[in-house]
Design an enzyme around this catalytic site. Structure first.
Site, short mmCIF file in Angstrom:
data_model
loop_
_atom_site.label_atom_id
_atom_site.label_comp_id
_atom_site.label_asym_id
_atom_site.label_seq_id
_atom_site.Cartn_x
_atom_site.Cartn_y
_atom_site.Cartn_z
N GLY A 149 15.79 11.22 4.44
CA GLY A 149 15.94 9.60 4.48
C GLY A 149 16.47 9.38 3.07
O GLY A 149 16.47 10.43 1.84
N CYS A 150 17.14 8.11 2.83
CA CYS A 150 17.67 7.74 1.57
C CYS A 150 16.55 7.74 0.52
O CYS A 150 16.85 8.34 -0.55
CB CYS A 150 18.34 6.47 1.86
SG CYS A 150 17.29 5.15 2.54
#
Lengths: 346, 346, 346, 346
Positions: A149-150
């Site tokens: 995920g970012c």
């Protein structure tokens, strides 16, 4: 030339993948598909490709576009990738999943945070967590890469050096994160309409954002024990970019210079991670549209805490850029191939 | 105290009406309703009223909220107001419609541009077009006011002085207009999501925008004959504001100073229309959130054309502000009552 | 590898040149200089190059950075390039000037619009106007290229096809242009501060913008006679991008489809110019950070006028991108080398 | 009518003061001055007042504009107010200083954080710190009010209830704050130019921002002892607004509902402070242009911490709005007079 396909090409991470793969010197795009755009030319989904590419979103069943591919990028909603991956594995394709389905070795974690059982738990156990700067060797031989995920990418790159050095107290970590709106996806929502979000700053997803288990699980590997952090995400009125501010108590007195030195030495020769000097603070636009991360830090001697900061592009290093970096690793290409463009600034 | 109600209070013009009416010294809000928010408190639709107002959107049939009202503001989609207005007229209420249903004396114009027959053509013939600076006397005694569109308000205020003075050739008028995204309404649309519209400038609605008949019809009254103009609307990445740039050929040589003088003398003592001097060009933020209009002009002696510019807030003078101004006229209040706040700047 | 140097590397066009040249497969950057940053590393001027490049702004006299270069890009204020060019010519270097000093064959035009005599009139007479899609052959053998202004590039690419086809009346051209703030340069100005410009739309530079002689001079070559146009520039609250809307009377009845067809056939195989179909209108973000131009058009049958639209990135095709395209031509490289990246979107 | 004057009317807080005072029902503006705009009409400094007000910035010595005033607002740089205040006190005027000169009872604190000795230490000792919701009674009889900084206003209103209730551990407070660019003032700076700041999120002022002693000093009064906090300010690409996120460890287990209840009961009947419910998170635009504050909170049971959030307009409740609220108190007016407008939204 590596033959690549994308499933989910009409969302923001999908569009960024197209941009990067079309510009990649060692890749041939052999297929793209999207539930919403089946049969339409690429330019109907994306104004930036009008006149530039003649790709068409495949019609027919979801994996049709992947038929000729050696590697398949999945840019879909949670729970959708695990329906397709078993067949892709069977067909001998490499898979890079940009959703959460293959990010956790323990399928129980997935179920706990995403609210549904994993349909191919054996495969997720064997998947690599695709954060090359921290776990490069695990990725190279993987069949499936769970692309991080970012927020976890930013949090782990920012905090791993100090966790590994034993310099911060794991009980005291508070992460205040700020993201542009592309992180919220392309689906229309009233509150994310331009007129509403323009000039507005807000919090969301408190206090149990789904990126928590990735952050805590990753940091646990450096601290050598389970930890819990406070994570507070916000939305910034900009299209792209993450600014992550992490605070923790130092385990011993330390200067800003020392902390920055420890961070820089943790990433020797890493092409995509730059530790800034003590006169410079990060800003998101420095990495807009790229696979780069810039890290900064300041010690607050008054309180004995350290503030660590990371900036990245949530669609770049936080999603599609990192996915391409992982592909480069999987196929033995130069790790930076197709990823050396610098930010469009200002 | 004038008793007022709003139907359509959860859209952008409805929300702006609430703001203005709650702050109006001579108005009591006696009801509000909205198809989407029936039964909910005002703060569920509007963050700015949380903790401030205890109004609740009425439940039940559409006109329930209007029962105790002397004046009803309709902020609905096209074609919806004309379904409600006959009954409101019968009940002796004054009506200010912010949609297009009562803007045309000739119901055929409505049908031609909005694609459906008018269901109460007699009433539209008798309605006043609510642009006070140009047709104040018609408004004062009206039962129904068709509140002008945002672009027509800007276009007519900008061009009426020169049209009335015979200074521009009606065959040569080109209007290039730019609007913030609140003008596009609150309904979620993919292309109007923050991430898409942020940093983007685009055209739309070419070449037959529905505000054309209002602009042409209004100008015809000053030119004394039917005219046709080219009208090109664009969307600007800002929440509010219209900047309208109109170009026409001068019928005789003229200086910028003369043009500005003619415009200023056309609006003597008008509280809401300010003609800027020859050193100042308009900017939308000067009128943000207000009922003010700023006008500018420049003669281009090289081509014999004049450029006339108007700025206003599409939700203010372009919608809700003007509606309140019309209400003030209808009830014999001070015309500026509740409307004297200046722009929030910067 | 072509050896390139930049003078003026700390302004916006200079920074964009650095970005493009560092990513260009056939170029070696051999020097950079800037009056404001002499002796400093590139990362002090530009956050996007921190950690990425070890270039340092040269100290000493202005042309020191150009010593080893075959081609020198000048990204300086008006009147500064002409002081340096004679010596560079003498040294046998190719020159691409991004300012106005070498855009006019007639030095008198320069003097009339920029208010000072040209100090090397012989050289400007021999310089090529660097708009490859229109005058490619003139560029290939030039020693000096006067790189076009951003607005003229948009205006000429939009209008040349219809001018050449005799389809529009040259007496009726009105150009309404909108630019992001990077077009205004990097020098701090109160009115261009973020808080002032944010959410604001304004006009400027009326009615005699300095890009007029380029637009009129270029169009004159297609019309076969001198013309005058009305040109109205505006500033849009975005960092980059130009949207140009041109209106003119058609010389004969014509459909949108025909107009678009004429435009598309005028640019056969041009890699950087894309004519959109009749269902699509241009938007600036489709070309953000690129050398691409997207063109659209709509006939307004009610008025007999045509609206032609162009979008480009003012720092890309409007400045540094086009300069690199010109360099490619000067050195016999693939014209698209280093310029094929698509827009960062959203 | 209270006779009011402003010194420093061409900066952002000065401009906001003008807006509020011109709209105040009980105030007459008797003078305004500004070093930069002496002798010029108000509209030269502020586009929103063009055509609306005929005020002119006074010429002559700094206090000329204050001659007829009963209350003088000082909106100047640090260290400038203390040069003028002694004479104003002597003349019997009330003073509201929007800078830092009169915020600290201990002149040593001023000297420590602002780097210069206080020139009238006796007067600062007797000045009131103008945060009415916390210390209203001290303000009413004051001659000089030191108007709080924007961040301290947000931090103190957010944390005072929990500090007073003994619910948070004072050793664990981390404040992550985000501000729009108007907080940085009107002076042109390269990095705050629109093109640079647009779409960019950044940190600044780490780790010793000058608002720290106000925050720590204010909280100390509720904790009953000296404390130290970590304070991390950031800049958000918006013109106005502060979002403050504070995290601390709870001293006992507690639910979100309980925390919100404690906060709401701490501010009974306060007209400008609204505590949101547990389904709603704050957003800055809800209070844009107003004197309102919205507070939210969430308990994180996983870590035993609480997250408290505050939003306000840095020029409104964070500066000029609060200054007017203080003036209302000083003159025995209704505390909300001139301050009841709600936010311009969207």
């Amino acid at each position: 030339m590596v033959k690549a396909a994308i499933r989910g090409g009409a969302g923001y991470t999908g569009g960024e993948l197209v941009r990067l793969l079309l510009g990649h010197p060692e890749v041939e795009m052999v297929g793209i598909s999207s539930r919403s755009h089946a049969g339409l030319p690429l330019g109907k989904a994306w104004p930036q490709f009008r006149g530039y590419s003649h790709l068409v979103f495949a019609e027919g069943e979801p994996l049709r576009a992947a038929e000729k591919a050696e590697v398949v990028f999945l840019a879909m909603g949670q729970g959708e990738a695990m329906e397709l991956v078993p067949r892709l594995v069977e067909e001998g394709k490499k898979i890079i999943d940009l959703g959460p389905d293959f990010r956790f070795r323990d399928p129980g974690t997935y179920t706990e945070w995403y609210g549904k059982p994993h349909t191919c738990p054996d495969l997720t156990t064997g998947a690599a967590y695709g954060l090359p700067e921290l776990w490069r060797t695990e990725i190279k031989d993987a069949k499936i890469v769970g692309n991080p995920g970012c927020y976890p990418t930013a949090a782990l790159l920012a905090l791993a050096p100090l966790a590994a050095a034993g310099l911060i107290d794991p009980e005291t970590i508070v992460i205040d994160a700020k993201s542009g709106y592309s992180g919220a996806g392309r689906q229309p929502v009233e509150g994310y309409q331009f007129a509403e979000a323009f000039g507005d700053f807000r919090a969301y997803g408190l206090p149990r954002h789904r990126h928590l288990p990735e952050i805590e699980g990753g940091l646990a590997r450096f601290f050598g024990r389970e930890i819990k952090v406070t994570f507070i995400p916000h939305l910034v009125p900009m299209a792209r970019g993450i600014f992550l501010t992490a605070v923790a108590e130092l385990t011993r007195p330390c200067t800003t210079e020392e902390v920055l030195g420890i961070m820089a030495r943790f990433y020797p020769g890493e092409p995509f991670v730059h530790v800034l000097d003590e006169k410079t603070l990060p800003q998101t636009k420095a990495v807009l549209g790229t696979n780069y991360v810039q890290l900064g830090a300041r010690v607050d001697p008054r309180t004995g805490r350290v503030v660590v900061m990371a900036v990245l592009d949530n669609l770049g290093k936080g999603a599609a850029g990192q996915a391409v970096q992982n592909m480069n690793l999987l196929f033995g290409l130069e790790e930076t191939a197709g990823l050396t463009a610098t930010a469009v600034y200002p």
